[in-house]
Design an enzyme around this catalytic site. Sequence first.
Site, short mmCIF file in Angstrom:
data_model
loop_
_atom_site.label_atom_id
_atom_site.label_comp_id
_atom_site.label_asym_id
_atom_site.label_seq_id
_atom_site.Cartn_x
_atom_site.Cartn_y
_atom_site.Cartn_z
N TRP B 350 0.83 -1.20 0.00
CA TRP B 350 0.00 0.00 0.00
C TRP B 350 0.87 1.26 0.00
O TRP B 350 0.38 2.35 -0.26
CB TRP B 350 -0.97 -0.01 1.20
CG TRP B 350 -0.33 0.21 2.56
CD1 TRP B 350 0.82 -0.32 3.01
CD2 TRP B 350 -0.84 1.02 3.63
NE1 TRP B 350 1.07 0.08 4.29
CE2 TRP B 350 0.06 0.91 4.70
CE3 TRP B 350 -1.98 1.80 3.78
CZ2 TRP B 350 -0.14 1.57 5.92
CZ3 TRP B 350 -2.17 2.46 5.00
CH2 TRP B 350 -1.26 2.35 6.05
N ASP B 351 2.17 1.08 0.28
CA ASP B 351 3.12 2.19 0.26
C ASP B 351 2.98 3.01 -1.02
O ASP B 351 3.10 4.24 -1.01
CB ASP B 351 4.56 1.67 0.33
CG ASP B 351 4.79 0.70 1.49
OD1 ASP B 351 3.88 -0.09 1.79
OD2 ASP B 351 5.88 0.73 2.07
N GLU B 513 0.20 -3.13 12.46
CA GLU B 513 0.38 -4.58 12.32
C GLU B 513 0.69 -5.28 13.65
O GLU B 513 0.89 -6.49 13.67
CB GLU B 513 1.46 -4.87 11.28
CG GLU B 513 0.98 -4.50 9.87
CD GLU B 513 2.09 -4.50 8.83
OE1 GLU B 513 3.25 -4.32 9.23
OE2 GLU B 513 1.77 -4.67 7.65
N LYS B 626 2.29 -0.15 16.38
CA LYS B 626 3.50 -0.09 15.58
C LYS B 626 3.58 1.24 14.84
O LYS B 626 4.64 1.83 14.72
CB LYS B 626 3.46 -1.25 14.58
CG LYS B 626 4.65 -1.38 13.66
CD LYS B 626 4.40 -2.56 12.69
CE LYS B 626 5.55 -2.74 11.72
NZ LYS B 626 5.22 -3.77 10.71
N GLN B 627 2.43 1.72 14.36
CA GLN B 627 2.43 2.87 13.46
C GLN B 627 1.05 3.51 13.45
O GLN B 627 0.11 2.96 14.02
CB GLN B 627 2.79 2.43 12.06
CG GLN B 627 1.74 1.50 11.44
CD GLN B 627 2.26 0.79 10.20
OE1 GLN B 627 2.76 -0.31 10.30
NE2 GLN B 627 2.13 1.44 9.07
#
Lengths: 793, 793
Positions: B350-351, B513, B626-627
């Site tokens: 998806w980056d 994630e 995580k993010q």
Amino acid sequence: MALDYSRAGDWILREDSFDPEHLGKCEAVMCLGNGYLGLRSAMEEKYLNETRDLLINGTFNQFDPSAVTELPNAADMTAIELTVNQERFTLEQGNIDFYSRELNIRKAELKREAVWISPKGEQFSLTFRRVVSLDRLHDFAIQVQITPLSNDAEIEIKSGIDGRVTNTGAQHFTEGDMRLYEGKHIQYVQKTTQSGITFALNTAHRFWTEDEELELSAQLHMEVRKIYGIYRTRVKKGETLKIEKYCNVYTTRDLELQGKTVKEMQAFSLEKLKEQKAFGYAKLAADTEAEWNRQVWERVPIKIEGNAYDDFAVHFAQYHMRLMVPAHDNRMNIGAKGLTGEGYRGHCFWDTEIFLLPYYAFTQPETARKLEEYRYLTLPGAHKKAADNGYQGAMFPWESAWMDDGEVTPEFQNADIVTGLLIKVWSGFIEQHITADVAFGVWQYASITGDQDFMDRYGYELILDTARFWASRLEEKNRQIHERVNEQGITEFTETVTKDGFLHICDVVGPDEYKEHKTDNAFTNYLAAWNIRKAIACCQLLKVEKPKLYQTLNEKLELEHWYQEWIQKVDRIFLPAPNEKGILPQDSTYLNLQEIDLSKYKAQDFVGGIFHDYNQTQINQLQVSKQADVLALFFLLEDLFPREVKTATWDYYSERTIHDSSLSLCTHAVLAADMRELEEAYRLFEKSTEIDLGPVMTTSDAGIHAASFGGIWQGAVYGFGGLRTLDGRLRIDPCLPDAWEKLTYEIIWQGQRLEVSVTRGNVRVKNLTKTKIVELKLCKKTVQLEKEVTAEL
Amino acid sequence: MALDYSRAGDWILREDSFDPEHLGKCEAVMCLGNGYLGLRSAMEEKYLNETRDLLINGTFNQFDPSAVTELPNAADMTAIELTVNQERFTLEQGNIDFYSRELNIRKAELKREAVWISPKGEQFSLTFRRVVSLDRLHDFAIQVQITPLSNDAEIEIKSGIDGRVTNTGAQHFTEGDMRLYEGKHIQYVQKTTQSGITFALNTAHRFWTEDEELELSAQLHMEVRKIYGIYRTRVKKGETLKIEKYCNVYTTRDLELQGKTVKEMQAFSLEKLKEQKAFGYAKLAADTEAEWNRQVWERVPIKIEGNAYDDFAVHFAQYHMRLMVPAHDNRMNIGAKGLTGEGYRGHCFWDTEIFLLPYYAFTQPETARKLEEYRYLTLPGAHKKAADNGYQGAMFPWESAWMDDGEVTPEFQNADIVTGLLIKVWSGFIEQHITADVAFGVWQYASITGDQDFMDRYGYELILDTARFWASRLEEKNRQIHERVNEQGITEFTETVTKDGFLHICDVVGPDEYKEHKTDNAFTNYLAAWNIRKAIACCQLLKVEKPKLYQTLNEKLELEHWYQEWIQKVDRIFLPAPNEKGILPQDSTYLNLQEIDLSKYKAQDFVGGIFHDYNQTQINQLQVSKQADVLALFFLLEDLFPREVKTATWDYYSERTIHDSSLSLCTHAVLAADMRELEEAYRLFEKSTEIDLGPVMTTSDAGIHAASFGGIWQGAVYGFGGLRTLDGRLRIDPCLPDAWEKLTYEIIWQGQRLEVSVTRGNVRVKNLTKTKIVELKLCKKTVQLEKEVTAEL
């Protein structure tokens, strides 16, 4: 730098300085192993040009359909990366205050000591020991001792299993499964991509400071093809951290695991690891030393008095001949580099029969038998090769791997300096003497051991089946092949054909591989005739003495038909005769080829130098030999020609031979001894020991030269020790070189263990077994040996 | 050591000392390339821990059926091994008097200078230059200059093509064919083992001393997977030997070679090599510099005044975004590490849509279109994935490789610290937001560019087909998944089910994630609803405005049926609402999970540190992210929630986020700027530039972080530059951090090139194209831009 023989008297080979430019030499010559596995002696810390090999005999895999099968390089367990106070331990940086690496062949243990001053100036003393077990074929272990000498030290140890290693870039394994058991036992399971052999590799560690065991827990890392732990501890100045790493490897090809599942192998190998871990390095090393004594040093004694280096060189040959031989399994054989490197891809050649078999047959008959049984097991491939080439019977592959692989010689190698194209390797197609060599090996094994059971089960059949090949191979036409390179750089072949009533063997490569597409190569033709004559003799003997076996073999091989063929053909085989000067022609053209000055190539300390100036097509037109060819024939069939022919032929070819093969010097050494050219014989013997032990540091990069170790033993025992089996009879006719005072060796002749001691004055042969009287030709006289017999020299 | 930014003002990234322990950093960040090929900047001389990669975009190969497909590491042509007066040149030995390595991103040229004192004490000056062409996509070249400073020197150069390189141990190529043409042009032809792509690699050399060209003839060597020449010459003290090595690579996957045979490719590539060799290094470098100016620096100007490092960091991001993007071919996309390393195996994520697409869409629309076309070309794999999982429509793979590969996420990675087992990677199964991300990317591309042709051919279909997936994915049952590790270390799942009238998306991984098997992940649910709403809108629009296209798509996708589904379902999708404190729950359990002290992990300079203490099952039960997850949703759908919710949610999650993903910091930076938390925004922006450029020397070992470069550009242009597209409308609402004096950038909005300059006092937007009036929201006001418009800040 070079190897150091100062401790040869203690059976220790030393390296006295660290040489990052020539890592291959000691990796190979100091290799450890046991015939099941070969563990190349790359150092624990990594270096740029290292080759880190763990090879398991018989586990061949083909990378892809365009590649030849090879012994795959299994995941590495020898790497132990040390970081001391944040500095990576590497001998390439900082300074080395002391360095010594020693292979003690009596113990089969490798030891490396260093005092290292790190780039920041901290001093550490390190000792690494490594042993591959001989009684536990799957096990090996490493012990590291590290002592900070300047300050206390934080020591970090990175160690595990690394599946990223390849065979010169070819990866033979799936990515594999990794697992950590009980927080400390690391297992890596990898499977060969084509042959489907699953390997289970296990490792674990123990740690001590000053005899107190530490419970270090690993910080575990799993990466692509890599599983390892990082262990950290603090060591006081002057105290010693001891690390032991225990390793084993099992494969689904192992005989003892047949019928077991992969899961069972995993569990079994893990249990075995725990066992090893429980008893530790010292016991593994002690048991290994005891087993080497039992299997090799006490069982196969040999002693050269007067020259410690020569004595060491022969024991070193024995050491390597134990490393390379699959004494545990008849489904595999000896690779041309043993298990010490990736060269020749683990394939076996005629090297087994001609150069190595005599040692095993005379000293470890049950091992020799396995090597010969392997040839029997590969008969299906030999039949296929014959059929594929339009012949009958058994045509053995020039290079041989797993039992059903058939011919595995690569088709191309290197580059042609003129055309820039890859050179076609003709050996797999036309180096056909291998088939007679196999038959010769069978006969030789049986003569030495008297193993009638082997002959009944396998031996007769091998001799008869190979003779069928030769009968089908003989040609009515005398074809002379001419080659020419066309403008596109493609070699074109034409032939001229005559008929002369003889039967010929055309378009072959003999032992001298610098001559391709030759007709009536003397070695090939004489051995083919020998093979057929032996088959005729076997038929005659079997009919009379073993009619039932004869009947079985007749049904299998159509002996009635072939016997007639053999009888009709054998006397019509063209056997080159010596010319008016007594020189036996190597083939139909050699004596008429152009002569050139070879001194440049003789002086070179590397092989193949002539290819920098000439391509194969050009070399084919020159009087230059890579190795003994006609002379190898004299060596095998000693009584074929009178002395004058031998001398004239020797003089002629030895001048034209540049010994670009490790198989050459030893043959020349034995023949020189036979001719009592003792000075030359000794010079050649010494040179033959230098193929791997000598000062040239690059010769063993791809692995040691297996056949040359057989050659060193033969140089001592056949050459100076005068041992030979001549058409089934034992002969001992020794002569010592000036450098030696005494040579003592033991052999087993048809079940009787004989001790032979040779001094400059006499030779004494003792029968240690004394259950049979042994007839032998001692020097020039036939004697009946009951207990002991002596002859003057 | 660390990177050196002292020449950032000249667009030069420096390394000022040689660091053999951290080779990966500069190999990756100083990588060269052009979107067709990526050439990792390993040094010419070899080092132990180097990674020498040549990656050709789109040439995926699967090592074996148990492995995931990856970009294979092609044979190396960058190694040039030098021996000077018998000493091997290596910076690990001897002393370094001067060392500097510089990547000049304006020229896209790498330069390394050293003054080296050999172990024997001889001094040499060396300069290495390297360039990958941008106009000749297949070409690169190296120039070496060496000057002996102490004495005359015998210099030996070993250089050629080395096919022994692997991808972390996996060999993707057959052994290959080698050939030397005309005694000087080396060609190596290798074929991928599974995908059957043939590569032709060519190299040749030229030599000069003091401008006089030398005719050095190679001593050619061909070994297993290796072809090279050894060249020797003598150089006088103080004179300079210049070596140029020309290289190219072609593959049968190249668009321009479609329909050509391998032989034709070999001949063509050889001709191209000769061409390059004829014009030499200087011209290749000059043409490359010019092409970089044309394609990037003049076309996509951006300037940060007041801080040279930040200005450099944004240009550095642009540099890498040109290296990674296949502007030449729509059959491939951008790997998560670009073409700078083997990490993530060259797969795209998806980056592309969320982090990288905005840059290309706003500056190089034809390149952005290719990236979106790629998604269209991968629809068959997306259909297959949906069908395999029991869904309908297009379910895009989490990781994507070649067009017909489908899902290529590996199933396992790393080790569980508790069980010792490999960890299952759930992303490929349940990280499903990717499908909505693709639809979002389509819409965003079309909004920014106004590319109606794209929408007609591909865009509508992608939005409709992904909405079909979501409609089939919605569940009537609210399933909550519970996981438990049993005594055998196996994770067991159970679920509790309720029905509440809403439609749920259960058992997914969101952008964070660290949370697996969650229900009603806010990001996923809101974007799924967005996707369906966009599909409804597209249907309505098409029916009215493009009835023919509607008919075609209806036949293909059964729109009549799905439209009803969408209408019935879209309002029933469970969309998590902010709680009483205004905090939006990340999923149905997050806000009730256990809280722990995260300061340890926030302070760590490496990612994944939390896994040393907790395993995935445990982390699943903790309030740690995580993010950006919910925050990423705020970023994409900016107007969804009022400011108070945003602030409360920001405060809550930013405390619980350890930024263990390179996708996290930039999102936070942009949101902080949006909220006018300028100090925090600038701190996060700086940290986001440090992912690859920062002082931690191990972060880029497996390659740079592609998405983070998009993130740096977004941090500058979206964050401080205030640029955004809000449901199809352009907004510019900037704010400068204290560190900056001025920010200027250009974008293309629906065909109009706009120049935006921001100072602390005001913002000025100029329309440089001026063929259309542009409506935009400037700061808080909607304006009609004809030529120029200014607003106070």
